[in-house]
Design a protein around this motif. Structure first.
Motif, PDB file in Angstrom:
ATOM      1  N   UNK A  25      -6.465   4.602  -5.526  1.00  0.00           N
ATOM      2  CA  UNK A  25      -6.947   3.299  -5.083  1.00  0.00           C
ATOM      3  C   UNK A  25      -7.778   2.589  -6.125  1.00  0.00           C
ATOM      4  N   UNK A  26      -8.269   1.430  -5.726  1.00  0.00           N
ATOM      5  CA  UNK A  26      -9.101   0.585  -6.583  1.00  0.00           C
ATOM      6  C   UNK A  26     -10.493   0.480  -5.954  1.00  0.00           C
ATOM      7  N   UNK A  27     -11.499  -0.012  -6.695  1.00  0.00           N
ATOM      8  CA  UNK A  27     -12.865  -0.048  -6.156  1.00  0.00           C
ATOM      9  C   UNK A  27     -13.003  -0.975  -4.951  1.00  0.00           C
ATOM     10  N   UNK A  28     -14.041  -0.724  -4.163  1.00  0.00           N
ATOM     11  CA  UNK A  28     -14.359  -1.625  -3.050  1.00  0.00           C
ATOM     12  C   UNK A  28     -14.700  -3.014  -3.590  1.00  0.00           C
ATOM     13  N   UNK A  29     -14.438  -4.031  -2.761  1.00  0.00           N
ATOM     14  CA  UNK A  29     -14.600  -5.411  -3.201  1.00  0.00           C
ATOM     15  C   UNK A  29     -13.280  -6.011  -3.642  1.00  0.00           C
ATOM     16  N   UNK A  30     -12.261  -5.159  -3.762  1.00  0.00           N
ATOM     17  CA  UNK A  30     -10.913  -5.606  -4.093  1.00  0.00           C
ATOM     18  C   UNK A  30     -10.126  -5.701  -2.788  1.00  0.00           C
ATOM     19  N   UNK A  31      -9.395  -6.815  -2.604  1.00  0.00           N
ATOM     20  CA  UNK A  31      -8.651  -7.008  -1.360  1.00  0.00           C
ATOM     21  C   UNK A  31      -7.772  -5.815  -1.043  1.00  0.00           C
ATOM     22  N   UNK A  32      -7.105  -5.279  -2.041  1.00  0.00           N
ATOM     23  CA  UNK A  32      -6.160  -4.191  -1.833  1.00  0.00           C
ATOM     24  C   UNK A  32      -6.853  -2.968  -1.216  1.00  0.00           C
ATOM     25  N   UNK A  33      -8.050  -2.653  -1.665  1.00  0.00           N
ATOM     26  CA  UNK A  33      -8.818  -1.516  -1.127  1.00  0.00           C
ATOM     27  C   UNK A  33      -9.367  -1.846   0.256  1.00  0.00           C
ATOM     28  N   UNK A  34      -9.982  -3.010   0.391  1.00  0.00           N
ATOM     29  CA  UNK A  34     -10.643  -3.357   1.647  1.00  0.00           C
ATOM     30  C   UNK A  34      -9.653  -3.483   2.794  1.00  0.00           C
ATOM     31  N   UNK A  35      -8.498  -4.080   2.543  1.00  0.00           N
ATOM     32  CA  UNK A  35      -7.508  -4.278   3.592  1.00  0.00           C
ATOM     33  C   UNK A  35      -6.926  -2.940   4.047  1.00  0.00           C
ATOM     34  N   UNK A  36      -6.660  -2.056   3.094  1.00  0.00           N
ATOM     35  CA  UNK A  36      -6.114  -0.739   3.435  1.00  0.00           C
ATOM     36  C   UNK A  36      -7.119   0.061   4.255  1.00  0.00           C
ATOM     37  N   UNK A  37      -8.374   0.085   3.825  1.00  0.00           N
ATOM     38  CA  UNK A  37      -9.375   0.871   4.548  1.00  0.00           C
ATOM     39  C   UNK A  37      -9.589   0.338   5.960  1.00  0.00           C
ATOM     40  N   UNK A  38      -9.531  -0.979   6.116  1.00  0.00           N
ATOM     41  CA  UNK A  38      -9.681  -1.569   7.448  1.00  0.00           C
ATOM     42  C   UNK A  38      -8.532  -1.128   8.357  1.00  0.00           C
ATOM     43  N   UNK A  39      -7.314  -1.165   7.824  1.00  0.00           N
ATOM     44  CA  UNK A  39      -6.150  -0.771   8.618  1.00  0.00           C
ATOM     45  C   UNK A  39      -6.199   0.713   8.973  1.00  0.00           C
ATOM     46  N   UNK A  40      -6.625   1.562   8.033  1.00  0.00           N
ATOM     47  CA  UNK A  40      -6.712   2.989   8.300  1.00  0.00           C
ATOM     48  C   UNK A  40      -7.772   3.292   9.357  1.00  0.00           C
ATOM     49  N   UNK A  41      -8.910   2.606   9.293  1.00  0.00           N
ATOM     50  CA  UNK A  41      -9.952   2.801  10.310  1.00  0.00           C
ATOM     51  C   UNK A  41      -9.435   2.432  11.692  1.00  0.00           C
ATOM     52  N   UNK A  42      -8.697   1.317  11.761  1.00  0.00           N
ATOM     53  CA  UNK A  42      -8.161   0.871  13.045  1.00  0.00           C
ATOM     54  C   UNK A  42      -7.227   1.916  13.649  1.00  0.00           C
ATOM     55  N   UNK A  43      -6.552   2.691  12.789  1.00  0.00           N
ATOM     56  CA  UNK A  43      -5.621   3.723  13.258  1.00  0.00           C
ATOM     57  C   UNK A  43      -6.290   5.094  13.392  1.00  0.00           C
TER      58      UNK A  43
END
Length: 294
Positions: A193-211
């Motif tokens: 992954x890439x560091x936090x603050x990057x859309x790619x990281x933040x969007x993925x982590x949000x989706x994973x938390x939701x699941x």
């Protein structure tokens, strides 16, 4: 302060030194140096720090870049209004988050330049995805290519399309039957992954938390474009923009969409008010190209 002083200052800032800027502008280096020093005297502050190996922008210099670009854009627009714009070289100042700079930014700028070869394009990259909006708001760049929605900063938004993330696995990985990979299947998996603050990281982590899914980040890289080579090298699985995933698949990676899909809108943003001719042309071009591609 005159237009030449401001344009010389920006040239030195962009080229990182007097000699390279003088060569690019086709002017004598002493002329360029004298003009910038005169501007510093008028402003009452140093715009550059002279260091052993060249120049670096001072705090005041960094603060002056945005207003200087706004000034030149305003002058170009004024010249156009009175019919003398042919004497100026139009320029487009664009800031783009890295993942959008690669797609669709590269193809948009390429096709725009083919249609408008007289326009010079300057592309900047923000330190973080969120920082892009500040650069546009403060005038450092006239246009921003960013994910949507935006923070409430009073910027005008031109929606262009939707970007989708897919999963890419190292060559030879058995991902099981079916087309899309359920996010739940990633529970406990090692990912890149890439560091936090990057859309790619933040969007993925949000989706994973939701699941209710937890993964383990085993490699973190500063730039999203480094993820595909790492996947191909066998370092692990990563979420990639669909177009990048397809390119990785052609080199042997195993790629799949995910369920539920990970999609994010994107578009152009700019300050309220009239745009420069170059920015206005780019907005129209981007709208037409993205509409045609849907």
């Amino acid at each position: 302060m005159d237009v030449r002083q401001v344009s010389y200052f920006l040239a030195v800032a962009e080229h990182g030194g007097f000699s390279r800027a003088a060569s690019a502008l086709d002017v004598a280096q002493p002329t360029l140096s004298q003009s910038v020093r005169a501007l510093e005297r008028e402003l009452g502050t140093e715009l550059f720090h002279r260091v052993p190996h060249g120049l670096v922008l001072s705090y005041a210099g960094r603060a002056f870049v945005g207003p200087a670009r706004q000034m030149l854009r305003g002058i170009t627009a004024a010249r156009e209004a009175v019919g003398s714009h042919a004497r100026a070289t139009p320029a487009l100042d664009l800031v783009a988050v890295p993942v959008l700079a690669a797609y669709p930014g590269a193809s948009l700028v390429g096709s725009f330049r083919r249609e408008n070869p007289h326009i010079v394009v300057h592309i900047d990259e923000p330190e973080t995805d969120d920082g892009l909006h500040i650069l546009v708001r403060d005038g450092h760049s006239e246009l921003g290519l960013t994910h949507l929605p935006l923070p409430h900063l009073g910027l005008h938004v031109v929606e262009l399309g939707v970007q989708e993330l897919w999963l890419a696995f190292p060559p030879g990985t058995d991902v099981g039957p079916g087309d899309a990979v359920p996010l739940a299947r990633l529970h406990g998996a090692d990912v890149l992954g890439v560091p936090r603050g990057n859309w790619q990281r933040d969007d993925v982590e949000r989706a994973l938390r939701d699941q209710g899914v937890r993964t383990r980040l085993v490699v973190e890289v500063a730039h999203p474009e480094a993820l595909a080579p790492l996947v191909l090298g066998g370092a692990g699985a990563a979420f990639l923009v669909r177009e990048t995933a397809h390119s990785a698949a052609s080199l042997g990676a195993v790629v799949r969409p995910v369920d539920p899909p990970l999609r994010q809108a994107y578009g152009l943003v700019h300050r309220p008010g009239p745009l420069s001719p170059a920015a206005r042309a780019f907005v129209a071009h981007a709208r037409a190209r993205c509409r045609a591609g849907r």
